[in-house]
Design a protein around this motif. Structure first.
Motif, PDB file in Angstrom:
ATOM      1  N   VAL A 129      20.237  29.360  17.554  1.00  0.00           N
ATOM      2  CA  VAL A 129      19.509  29.720  18.768  1.00  0.00           C
ATOM      3  C   VAL A 129      18.319  28.777  18.940  1.00  0.00           C
ATOM      4  O   VAL A 129      17.501  28.618  18.018  1.00  0.00           O
ATOM      5  N   TRP A 130      18.223  28.149  20.113  1.00  0.00           N
ATOM      6  CA  TRP A 130      17.141  27.222  20.425  1.00  0.00           C
ATOM      7  C   TRP A 130      15.892  27.996  20.816  1.00  0.00           C
ATOM      8  O   TRP A 130      15.958  29.033  21.489  1.00  0.00           O
ATOM      9  N   HIS A 131      14.721  27.489  20.410  1.00  0.00           N
ATOM     10  CA  HIS A 131      13.429  28.069  20.780  1.00  0.00           C
ATOM     11  C   HIS A 131      12.579  26.999  21.458  1.00  0.00           C
ATOM     12  O   HIS A 131      12.801  25.790  21.272  1.00  0.00           O
ATOM     13  N   ALA A 161      20.325  25.691  31.990  1.00  0.00           N
ATOM     14  CA  ALA A 161      19.758  25.460  30.664  1.00  0.00           C
ATOM     15  C   ALA A 161      18.276  25.122  30.769  1.00  0.00           C
ATOM     16  O   ALA A 161      17.802  24.641  31.806  1.00  0.00           O
ATOM     17  N   PRO A 162      17.505  25.355  29.702  1.00  0.00           N
ATOM     18  CA  PRO A 162      16.126  24.875  29.670  1.00  0.00           C
ATOM     19  C   PRO A 162      16.104  23.358  29.849  1.00  0.00           C
ATOM     20  O   PRO A 162      17.072  22.670  29.492  1.00  0.00           O
ATOM     21  N   PRO A 163      15.020  22.792  30.389  1.00  0.00           N
ATOM     22  CA  PRO A 163      14.976  21.340  30.644  1.00  0.00           C
ATOM     23  C   PRO A 163      15.339  20.497  29.433  1.00  0.00           C
ATOM     24  O   PRO A 163      15.994  19.456  29.572  1.00  0.00           O
ATOM     25  N   GLU A 164      14.951  20.965  28.254  1.00  0.00           N
ATOM     26  CA  GLU A 164      15.223  20.204  27.046  1.00  0.00           C
ATOM     27  C   GLU A 164      16.707  20.136  26.693  1.00  0.00           C
ATOM     28  O   GLU A 164      17.124  19.274  25.911  1.00  0.00           O
ATOM     29  N   VAL A 166      19.274  20.379  29.233  1.00  0.00           N
ATOM     30  CA  VAL A 166      20.082  20.059  30.414  1.00  0.00           C
ATOM     31  C   VAL A 166      21.034  18.906  30.124  1.00  0.00           C
ATOM     32  O   VAL A 166      22.232  18.962  30.455  1.00  0.00           O
ATOM     33  N   GLU A 167      20.531  17.858  29.512  1.00  0.00           N
ATOM     34  CA  GLU A 167      21.373  16.687  29.239  1.00  0.00           C
ATOM     35  C   GLU A 167      22.531  17.040  28.312  1.00  0.00           C
ATOM     36  O   GLU A 167      23.671  16.623  28.543  1.00  0.00           O
ATOM     37  N   ALA A 168      22.252  17.811  27.269  1.00  0.00           N
ATOM     38  CA  ALA A 168      23.301  18.167  26.310  1.00  0.00           C
ATOM     39  C   ALA A 168      24.395  18.990  26.959  1.00  0.00           C
ATOM     40  O   ALA A 168      25.588  18.789  26.690  1.00  0.00           O
ATOM     41  N   TYR A 169      24.016  19.927  27.835  1.00  0.00           N
ATOM     42  CA  TYR A 169      24.996  20.807  28.469  1.00  0.00           C
ATOM     43  C   TYR A 169      25.648  20.190  29.709  1.00  0.00           C
ATOM     44  O   TYR A 169      26.519  20.793  30.309  1.00  0.00           O
ATOM     45  N   SER A 170      25.222  18.984  30.073  1.00  0.00           N
ATOM     46  CA  SER A 170      25.802  18.293  31.231  1.00  0.00           C
ATOM     47  C   SER A 170      26.502  17.001  30.847  1.00  0.00           C
ATOM     48  O   SER A 170      27.041  16.317  31.707  1.00  0.00           O
ATOM     49  N   GLU A 194      19.197  34.722  22.111  1.00  0.00           N
ATOM     50  CA  GLU A 194      19.950  35.548  21.175  1.00  0.00           C
ATOM     51  C   GLU A 194      21.113  36.227  21.896  1.00  0.00           C
ATOM     52  O   GLU A 194      20.955  36.729  23.019  1.00  0.00           O
ATOM     53  N   PRO A 195      22.294  36.251  21.314  1.00  0.00           N
ATOM     54  CA  PRO A 195      23.429  36.930  21.950  1.00  0.00           C
ATOM     55  C   PRO A 195      23.083  38.381  22.286  1.00  0.00           C
ATOM     56  O   PRO A 195      22.524  39.117  21.472  1.00  0.00           O
ATOM     57  N   GLY A 196      23.396  38.758  23.520  1.00  0.00           N
ATOM     58  CA  GLY A 196      23.214  40.139  23.965  1.00  0.00           C
ATOM     59  C   GLY A 196      21.818  40.494  24.419  1.00  0.00           C
ATOM     60  O   GLY A 196      21.594  41.604  24.913  1.00  0.00           O
ATOM     61  N   GLU A 197      20.853  39.578  24.313  1.00  0.00           N
ATOM     62  CA  GLU A 197      19.464  39.921  24.637  1.00  0.00           C
ATOM     63  C   GLU A 197      19.019  39.429  26.009  1.00  0.00           C
ATOM     64  O   GLU A 197      17.897  39.720  26.439  1.00  0.00           O
ATOM     65  N   SER A 198      19.861  38.688  26.718  1.00  0.00           N
ATOM     66  CA  SER A 198      19.532  38.238  28.062  1.00  0.00           C
ATOM     67  C   SER A 198      20.822  37.914  28.798  1.00  0.00           C
ATOM     68  O   SER A 198      21.917  37.968  28.216  1.00  0.00           O
ATOM     69  N   TRP A 199      20.709  37.619  30.061  1.00  0.00           N
ATOM     70  CA  TRP A 199      21.843  37.190  30.887  1.00  0.00           C
ATOM     71  C   TRP A 199      21.584  35.754  31.299  1.00  0.00           C
ATOM     72  O   TRP A 199      20.501  35.439  31.798  1.00  0.00           O
ATOM     73  N   ARG A 200      22.537  34.892  31.058  1.00  0.00           N
ATOM     74  CA  ARG A 200      22.388  33.483  31.431  1.00  0.00           C
ATOM     75  C   ARG A 200      23.736  32.967  31.900  1.00  0.00           C
ATOM     76  O   ARG A 200      24.682  32.862  31.125  1.00  0.00           O
ATOM     77  N   TYR A 201      23.824  32.669  33.189  1.00  0.00           N
ATOM     78  CA  TYR A 201      25.082  32.193  33.755  1.00  0.00           C
ATOM     79  C   TYR A 201      25.476  30.879  33.093  1.00  0.00           C
ATOM     80  O   TYR A 201      24.658  29.971  32.945  1.00  0.00           O
TER      81      TYR A 201
END
Length: 414
Positions: A129-131, A161-164, A166-170, A194-201
């Motif tokens: 999990v990234w922080h 994704a968080p700005p940090e 974006v490149e990795a996920y694109s 963390e899995p299950g602790e938020s919603w992120r499309y």
């Protein structure tokens, strides 16, 4: 309520494409001039503001199509009229179909919703999990299959994704291969919560598509063709358009500009005129309004259509009811907080009366959309009212849904 109808029945029975299924009955079309007129006026107002070049709209209720219209033109500079059989990139409208397909395997006992993804894709057991500090830590619990359905895994898209990250996920490294390679590369990226602790499309349904291949032993596109497209008469739905005649019905994407729309580029960069390297369960399909209606009517009818049971009614109920954890009150896209909107195993779901997001939507309405501003929604309490608005405009906007929804509910709401 409905006015007096002009009744038009589609004659005869359509032959089933697959010999595995009994001959299906024809779709009944009972066109309502009042609905036609009101929907056309609503769409024309959006076109008059040059916010859309053209669209196709479909309204159905009680298992009958009451309106199916083409509006405007397919291409702003080409002049060809938008017709009801126009083929569209439906992007994330793909997700509900792939979710339904995966749930067929769940009904067969191939997996449990609480199974960790790593049970079937071992690399996912090593994800961290990234922080914001840049530190990556082990997750409190593993990603489950249910997390993929509900977008609570922590796997984003590049644009969510968080700005940090974006490149990795694109990156082309992630998206440049086939589905198997995509899922392998994805497993080496960090989760954004963390899995299950938020919603992120995010890319969850692409992973679900790969799991479907493992559970079924078939390529994703072949599975969907036999399990859904053939028996549901979805003859214009697929991951690419094979013949020239059908390509002539394919609507191009338009970009919204200050002075109106102009021909643009597909937001996913896909051509759709040849078999793609990656079969995307999260956004790869093209379809028509009438094709997608067949899928939605099956869902609205509790998993059965054309005398064939695709899913159990209990399974459909899981798709169309909010399944988010108690700590996740609603879905959101950054500052866009969709108040009183949850998520089931495949659809967004209205959980209460909203005073700031979508005031026309009744409780229990479910639906979703696609990146080029396609939309659909279903209201079970209004005699399974189904509405589909298809266009090809980026960036994603709500213009047509916001214009058409209140008009339709005023006429056909119970």
């Amino acid at each position: 309520m409905r006015s007096e109808f002009f009744v038009c029945f589609v004659g005869g029975f359509l032959a089933a494409v697959s010999p595995l299924f009994a001959e299906p009955s024809a779709t009944v079309e009972v066109f309502d001039p009042e609905v036609d007129s009101s929907v056309r006026q609503a769409v024309e107002e959006v076109m008059a503001e040059q916010k859309v070049a053209g669209s196709v709209t479909l309204v159905a209720q009680g298992g009958e199509i009451v309106s199916l219209l083409g509006h405007g033109v397919r291409e702003i500079n080409g002049g060809a009229k938008m017709t009801p059989d126009t083929i569209f990139r439906i992007h994330s409208m793909t997700k509900a179909i792939v979710s339904a397909a995966a749930l067929q395997q769940w009904e067969k006992g191939e997996f449990q919703l609480d199974d960790p993804v790593a049970k079937y894709l071992p690399d996912y057991g090593e994800m961290g999990v990234w922080h914001e500090s840049g530190k990556v830590t082990p997750p409190k619990r593993a990603i489950t299959i249910k997390d993929l359905f509900t977008h609570t895994s922590g796997l984003p898209y590049g644009f969510t994704a968080p700005p940090e990250l974006v490149e990795a996920y694109s990156s082309p490294k992630l998206w440049g291969g086939d589905l198997k390679q995509f899922c392998h590369e994805l497993a080496h990226l960090p989760l954004v919560h963390e899995p299950g602790e938020s919603w992120r499309y995010g890319v969850n349904t692409d992973v679900l598509g790969r799991l479907l291949e493992i559970w079924s032993g078939q390529p994703l596109d072949e599975y969907l063709q036999v399990a859904f497209f053939d028996p549901l008469q979805m003859s214009d739905t697929g991951f690419w358009i094979e013949n020239e005649a059908d390509q002539n019905r394919f609507a191009p994407v338009h970009a919204s500009r200050k002075n109106g729309v102009e021909t643009g580029a597909d937001p996913l960069g896909q051509k759709y005129l040849a078999e793609p390297k990656m079969i995307s369960g999260g956004g790869g399909l093209v379809s028509t309004a009438k094709d997608y209606y067949q899928f939605l009517q099956m869902i609205a009818d509790g998993g059965t259509r054309f005398d064939h049971q695709f899913l159990k009614a209990e399974t459909v109920a899981l798709m169309t009811a909010n399944q988010l954890p108690k700590g996740v009150p609603q879905i959101f896209f950054g500052d866009e907080q969709r108040t009183k909107v949850g998520f089931g195993l495949g659809f967004s779901v209205v959980t209460g009366t909203s005073t700031g997001w979508d005031e026309a939507a009744p409780i229990d309405e479910f639906g979703w959309g696609g990146a080029a501003s396609c939309h659909y929604w279903v209201s079970p309490k209004d005699d399974n009212l189904i509405v589909i608005t298809l266009e090809q405009t980026v960036p994603y906007n709500w213009n047509l849904e916001r214009a058409v929804k209140p008009v339709v509910y005023e006429l056909l709401g119970k």
